[in-house]
Design an enzyme around this catalytic site. Sequence first.
Site, short mmCIF file in Angstrom:
data_model
loop_
_atom_site.label_atom_id
_atom_site.label_comp_id
_atom_site.label_asym_id
_atom_site.label_seq_id
_atom_site.Cartn_x
_atom_site.Cartn_y
_atom_site.Cartn_z
N ASP A 113 -1.45 -56.06 12.01
CA ASP A 113 -0.61 -57.10 12.59
C ASP A 113 0.79 -56.92 12.02
O ASP A 113 0.96 -56.87 10.80
CB ASP A 113 -1.17 -58.47 12.22
CG ASP A 113 -0.39 -59.64 12.81
OD1 ASP A 113 0.72 -59.44 13.33
OD2 ASP A 113 -0.90 -60.78 12.73
N HIS A 120 -4.09 -59.60 14.99
CA HIS A 120 -3.53 -60.92 15.26
C HIS A 120 -4.44 -61.69 16.23
O HIS A 120 -5.05 -61.11 17.12
CB HIS A 120 -2.13 -60.78 15.87
CG HIS A 120 -1.37 -62.06 15.89
ND1 HIS A 120 -0.74 -62.56 14.77
CD2 HIS A 120 -1.13 -62.94 16.89
CE1 HIS A 120 -0.14 -63.70 15.08
NE2 HIS A 120 -0.36 -63.96 16.36
N SER A 133 -0.33 -68.48 13.52
CA SER A 133 0.73 -67.79 14.24
C SER A 133 1.98 -68.66 14.36
O SER A 133 2.56 -69.04 13.34
CB SER A 133 0.20 -67.35 15.61
OG SER A 133 1.05 -66.40 16.20
#
Length: 313
Positions: free
Chosen positions: A250, A280, A156
């Site tokens: 996502d 995610h 991320s």
Amino acid sequence: MTDYKTLIDAETWAYIERINSYYPPDTIDYTIAEQRAIYDRMCREFFAGYPQGVTAETTAIALVAHNIPIRVYRNATPNNAATVLYVHGGGFILGGLDSHDDVCAELCARTGHEVVSIDYRLAPEHLHPAAFDDVLGAFEWAAKTYRCPVLLCGDSAGGNLCAAVSHATRGHAKRPVGQMLIYAGLFGDRSKGSYVTHAEAPMLTVRDIEYYKHIRTGGVDRTGDITLSPLADADFANLPPTVLITAECDPLSSDGEAYRDRILAAGGRAWWFEEPGLVHAYLRGRHMVGRARASFTRIVDAVSALGRGDWIW
């Protein structure tokens, strides 16, 4: 409208519901202190412990202006082909050495590599480029400290920082041997692709992404800043071999595809895989969701291959 009832299986829904019970979808509407308290509690609830044979030492890197806390994971049976520099996710405002502690320990156990987790400075107390500067400083320290090559790995926000450092160090004598980017936010074109199809996905929405970017920059327009947005770079030549793993459900998934395509177009080596039906931040569900477990194995195998200098994709 995307039908997540058909895309996401029962195991993954159970994981999402468990996450939401600790970290509700409206958490970004809380204060930063409240968000961190909620996130830290969730991380503790999902902590899976250390695999046998892995030890960890918490220390710090001394830079000119400040120290960067790090945690170094070592395997009883080490694989010295490479050292992994791990950069955690958390929207640039959350997380630290404890939030991804067990992920790093398991990565160390399964690859044998020494793993160094970086506790970079967080926004809003430290606006961009503070986090980038810390990860760049940590990489430069690791490149000088370790005889073996250094491999970047991040999820991320951490994936964003890894990519930015890879772009910044292309001219260095010691560059990353590879980069493993896990559902990384690389700030691609938000008018198409997964940014539209999955704008309201479980676990991460486009509203969340815009919020984190605003907090990280203090609301300043930094269009074209490749230390913030790696996909804004005009030059994708001479980047390290790159593996990108994204989740189908996502909004960031298209960033992985776009980044792969630009590296390939520049003559580099990159491989992108979109995990079907995952969301995610699924790494935290690797012990309760079959798809997440299989993806973590894919990540481990990719880190091992990149560490050996292999390109098998």
